[in-house]
Motif scaffolding. Sequence first.
Motif, PDB file in Angstrom:
ATOM      1  N   LYS A  29      23.684 -10.194   5.432  1.00  0.00           N
ATOM      2  CA  LYS A  29      23.989 -11.510   4.886  1.00  0.00           C
ATOM      3  C   LYS A  29      22.928 -11.895   3.856  1.00  0.00           C
ATOM      4  CE  LYS A  29      27.471 -11.817   7.546  1.00  0.00           C
ATOM      5  NZ  LYS A  29      28.730 -11.424   7.012  1.00  0.00           N
ATOM      6  N   ARG A  30      23.165 -12.952   3.153  1.00  0.00           N
ATOM      7  CA  ARG A  30      22.214 -13.428   2.150  1.00  0.00           C
ATOM      8  C   ARG A  30      20.840 -13.661   2.772  1.00  0.00           C
ATOM      9  NH1 ARG A  30      23.598 -12.405  -2.734  1.00  0.00           N
ATOM     10  NH2 ARG A  30      25.607 -13.158  -3.370  1.00  0.00           N
ATOM     11  N   LYS A  31      19.827 -13.455   1.961  1.00  0.00           N
ATOM     12  CA  LYS A  31      18.426 -13.641   2.319  1.00  0.00           C
ATOM     13  C   LYS A  31      17.942 -12.644   3.370  1.00  0.00           C
ATOM     14  CE  LYS A  31      18.394 -18.473   1.055  1.00  0.00           C
ATOM     15  NZ  LYS A  31      18.088 -19.830   1.383  1.00  0.00           N
ATOM     16  N   ILE A  32      18.717 -11.616   3.610  1.00  0.00           N
ATOM     17  CA  ILE A  32      18.280 -10.537   4.483  1.00  0.00           C
ATOM     18  C   ILE A  32      18.136  -9.312   3.608  1.00  0.00           C
ATOM     19  CG2 ILE A  32      18.893  -9.030   6.400  1.00  0.00           C
ATOM     20  CD1 ILE A  32      20.426 -11.328   7.620  1.00  0.00           C
ATOM     21  N   LYS A  33      16.970  -8.757   3.594  1.00  0.00           N
ATOM     22  CA  LYS A  33      16.691  -7.613   2.735  1.00  0.00           C
ATOM     23  C   LYS A  33      17.157  -6.323   3.413  1.00  0.00           C
ATOM     24  CE  LYS A  33      13.073  -5.769  -0.142  1.00  0.00           C
ATOM     25  NZ  LYS A  33      11.727  -5.952  -0.619  1.00  0.00           N
ATOM     26  N   VAL A  34      17.839  -5.479   2.659  1.00  0.00           N
ATOM     27  CA  VAL A  34      18.302  -4.191   3.163  1.00  0.00           C
ATOM     28  C   VAL A  34      17.152  -3.202   3.035  1.00  0.00           C
ATOM     29  CG1 VAL A  34      19.949  -2.314   2.859  1.00  0.00           C
ATOM     30  CG2 VAL A  34      20.658  -4.677   2.459  1.00  0.00           C
ATOM     31  N   VAL A  35      16.760  -2.621   4.150  1.00  0.00           N
ATOM     32  CA  VAL A  35      15.661  -1.679   4.151  1.00  0.00           C
ATOM     33  C   VAL A  35      16.165  -0.365   4.729  1.00  0.00           C
ATOM     34  CG1 VAL A  35      13.363  -1.173   5.057  1.00  0.00           C
ATOM     35  CG2 VAL A  35      13.996  -3.521   4.493  1.00  0.00           C
ATOM     36  N   GLU A  36      15.878   0.702   4.018  1.00  0.00           N
ATOM     37  CA  GLU A  36      16.245   2.040   4.495  1.00  0.00           C
ATOM     38  C   GLU A  36      14.979   2.849   4.672  1.00  0.00           C
ATOM     39  OE1 GLU A  36      20.112   3.961   3.195  1.00  0.00           O
ATOM     40  OE2 GLU A  36      19.233   3.141   1.384  1.00  0.00           O
ATOM     41  N   MET A  37      15.000   3.672   5.656  1.00  0.00           N
ATOM     42  CA  MET A  37      13.873   4.562   5.876  1.00  0.00           C
ATOM     43  C   MET A  37      14.037   5.770   4.962  1.00  0.00           C
ATOM     44  SD  MET A  37      12.337   2.813   8.051  1.00  0.00           S
ATOM     45  CE  MET A  37      11.092   3.800   8.803  1.00  0.00           C
ATOM     46  N   ALA A  38      13.135   5.937   4.026  1.00  0.00           N
ATOM     47  CA  ALA A  38      13.225   7.024   3.059  1.00  0.00           C
ATOM     48  C   ALA A  38      13.174   8.383   3.750  1.00  0.00           C
ATOM     49  CB  ALA A  38      12.111   6.916   2.028  1.00  0.00           C
ATOM     50  N   ASP A  39      12.330   8.494   4.780  1.00  0.00           N
ATOM     51  CA  ASP A  39      12.199   9.771   5.475  1.00  0.00           C
ATOM     52  C   ASP A  39      13.498  10.172   6.150  1.00  0.00           C
ATOM     53  OD1 ASP A  39       9.594   9.971   4.661  1.00  0.00           O
ATOM     54  OD2 ASP A  39       8.760   9.165   6.517  1.00  0.00           O
ATOM     55  N   SER A  40      14.198   9.200   6.752  1.00  0.00           N
ATOM     56  CA  SER A  40      15.443   9.536   7.444  1.00  0.00           C
ATOM     57  C   SER A  40      16.505   9.968   6.433  1.00  0.00           C
ATOM     58  CB  SER A  40      15.943   8.363   8.278  1.00  0.00           C
ATOM     59  OG  SER A  40      16.315   7.271   7.461  1.00  0.00           O
ATOM     60  N   SER A  41      16.515   9.368   5.262  1.00  0.00           N
ATOM     61  CA  SER A  41      17.470   9.770   4.224  1.00  0.00           C
ATOM     62  C   SER A  41      17.170  11.179   3.743  1.00  0.00           C
ATOM     63  CB  SER A  41      17.415   8.800   3.037  1.00  0.00           C
ATOM     64  OG  SER A  41      17.847   7.526   3.421  1.00  0.00           O
ATOM     65  N   LYS A  42      15.896  11.468   3.565  1.00  0.00           N
ATOM     66  CA  LYS A  42      15.512  12.808   3.131  1.00  0.00           C
ATOM     67  C   LYS A  42      15.872  13.837   4.189  1.00  0.00           C
ATOM     68  CE  LYS A  42      11.718  11.356   0.154  1.00  0.00           C
ATOM     69  NZ  LYS A  42      10.270  11.332  -0.015  1.00  0.00           N
ATOM     70  N   GLN A  43      15.619  13.501   5.448  1.00  0.00           N
ATOM     71  CA  GLN A  43      15.938  14.428   6.531  1.00  0.00           C
ATOM     72  C   GLN A  43      17.445  14.638   6.628  1.00  0.00           C
ATOM     73  OE1 GLN A  43      13.810  16.296   8.313  1.00  0.00           O
ATOM     74  NE2 GLN A  43      15.643  17.299   9.101  1.00  0.00           N
ATOM     75  N   LYS A  44      18.200  13.567   6.449  1.00  0.00           N
ATOM     76  CA  LYS A  44      19.661  13.677   6.499  1.00  0.00           C
ATOM     77  C   LYS A  44      20.160  14.585   5.379  1.00  0.00           C
ATOM     78  CE  LYS A  44      23.733  10.701   6.681  1.00  0.00           C
ATOM     79  NZ  LYS A  44      24.216   9.325   6.619  1.00  0.00           N
ATOM     80  N   LEU A  45      19.586  14.440   4.196  1.00  0.00           N
ATOM     81  CA  LEU A  45      19.968  15.279   3.063  1.00  0.00           C
ATOM     82  C   LEU A  45      19.613  16.742   3.335  1.00  0.00           C
ATOM     83  CD1 LEU A  45      21.191  15.306   0.242  1.00  0.00           C
ATOM     84  CD2 LEU A  45      18.924  14.844  -0.677  1.00  0.00           C
ATOM     85  N   LYS A  46      18.427  16.986   3.897  1.00  0.00           N
ATOM     86  CA  LYS A  46      18.026  18.354   4.240  1.00  0.00           C
ATOM     87  C   LYS A  46      18.971  18.945   5.284  1.00  0.00           C
ATOM     88  CE  LYS A  46      13.092  18.063   3.224  1.00  0.00           C
ATOM     89  NZ  LYS A  46      11.747  18.062   3.800  1.00  0.00           N
ATOM     90  N   ASP A  47      19.337  18.142   6.285  1.00  0.00           N
ATOM     91  CA  ASP A  47      20.260  18.617   7.321  1.00  0.00           C
ATOM     92  C   ASP A  47      21.612  18.982   6.718  1.00  0.00           C
ATOM     93  OD1 ASP A  47      18.260  18.195   9.180  1.00  0.00           O
ATOM     94  OD2 ASP A  47      19.103  16.310   9.942  1.00  0.00           O
ATOM     95  N   LEU A  48      22.096  18.150   5.791  1.00  0.00           N
ATOM     96  CA  LEU A  48      23.380  18.429   5.143  1.00  0.00           C
ATOM     97  C   LEU A  48      23.299  19.687   4.283  1.00  0.00           C
ATOM     98  CD1 LEU A  48      24.500  14.815   4.137  1.00  0.00           C
ATOM     99  CD2 LEU A  48      25.529  16.272   5.885  1.00  0.00           C
ATOM    100  N   GLN A  49      22.188  19.872   3.588  1.00  0.00           N
ATOM    101  CA  GLN A  49      22.018  21.069   2.766  1.00  0.00           C
ATOM    102  C   GLN A  49      21.964  22.325   3.638  1.00  0.00           C
ATOM    103  OE1 GLN A  49      18.514  19.894   0.579  1.00  0.00           O
ATOM    104  NE2 GLN A  49      19.703  19.266  -1.207  1.00  0.00           N
ATOM    105  N   LYS A  50      21.293  22.239   4.787  1.00  0.00           N
ATOM    106  CA  LYS A  50      21.249  23.377   5.701  1.00  0.00           C
ATOM    107  C   LYS A  50      22.636  23.662   6.248  1.00  0.00           C
ATOM    108  CE  LYS A  50      19.007  25.282   9.790  1.00  0.00           C
ATOM    109  NZ  LYS A  50      20.106  26.174   9.963  1.00  0.00           N
ATOM    110  N   ARG A  51      23.384  22.631   6.556  1.00  0.00           N
ATOM    111  CA  ARG A  51      24.753  22.808   7.062  1.00  0.00           C
ATOM    112  C   ARG A  51      25.620  23.512   6.012  1.00  0.00           C
ATOM    113  NH1 ARG A  51      28.410  23.539  10.778  1.00  0.00           N
ATOM    114  NH2 ARG A  51      30.227  22.215  10.685  1.00  0.00           N
ATOM    115  N   ILE A  52      25.472  23.114   4.753  1.00  0.00           N
ATOM    116  CA  ILE A  52      26.219  23.756   3.663  1.00  0.00           C
ATOM    117  C   ILE A  52      25.842  25.234   3.579  1.00  0.00           C
ATOM    118  CG2 ILE A  52      26.449  23.881   1.150  1.00  0.00           C
ATOM    119  CD1 ILE A  52      26.252  20.789   1.159  1.00  0.00           C
ATOM    120  N   GLU A  53      24.548  25.535   3.654  1.00  0.00           N
ATOM    121  CA  GLU A  53      24.101  26.934   3.599  1.00  0.00           C
ATOM    122  C   GLU A  53      24.687  27.737   4.759  1.00  0.00           C
ATOM    123  OE1 GLU A  53      19.828  26.860   3.547  1.00  0.00           O
ATOM    124  OE2 GLU A  53      19.757  25.884   1.579  1.00  0.00           O
ATOM    125  N   ASP A  54      24.687  27.147   5.965  1.00  0.00           N
ATOM    126  CA  ASP A  54      25.243  27.837   7.133  1.00  0.00           C
ATOM    127  C   ASP A  54      26.732  28.100   6.955  1.00  0.00           C
ATOM    128  OD1 ASP A  54      22.728  27.748   8.289  1.00  0.00           O
ATOM    129  OD2 ASP A  54      23.190  26.053   9.614  1.00  0.00           O
TER     130      ASP A  54
END
Length: 131
Positions: free
Chosen positions: A58-83
Amino acid sequence: MTKRITLANRRLFSEEFKQTVVQDYERGQFSVLELAKLYQVHTTIIYRWIQKYSSYNKRKIKVVEMADSSKQKLKDLQKRIEDLERAVGQKQLNIDFLEKMIELANTHYGIDIKKNSDTPPSTGSEQTSKH
């Protein structure tokens, strides 16, 4: 002196598309950065869409994402593609081998395995009875 007016390349997105992007984010399917890369839209635009369409943010609530979790998720997806690519490659080798065996059976023994219609199709789990 005449003033040259140029129009910037602007893309217009439908409300439905924006809501779909936000739903993908809310479901955890993609991070904002991943969505930005996927649709080639700046992250600021996606954050605006989240502010406007999200049922959680909602308004006045800042959206915060954990950069490390996004990077890990991307690495996991890339490994899955390789597999998956490796598995597809192995299956293709098996197919090539079996096709070569069929060709050799035809060449050396005169057996056309592909056109042998007398053999009942196998269901894989049941034993076939011999005539």
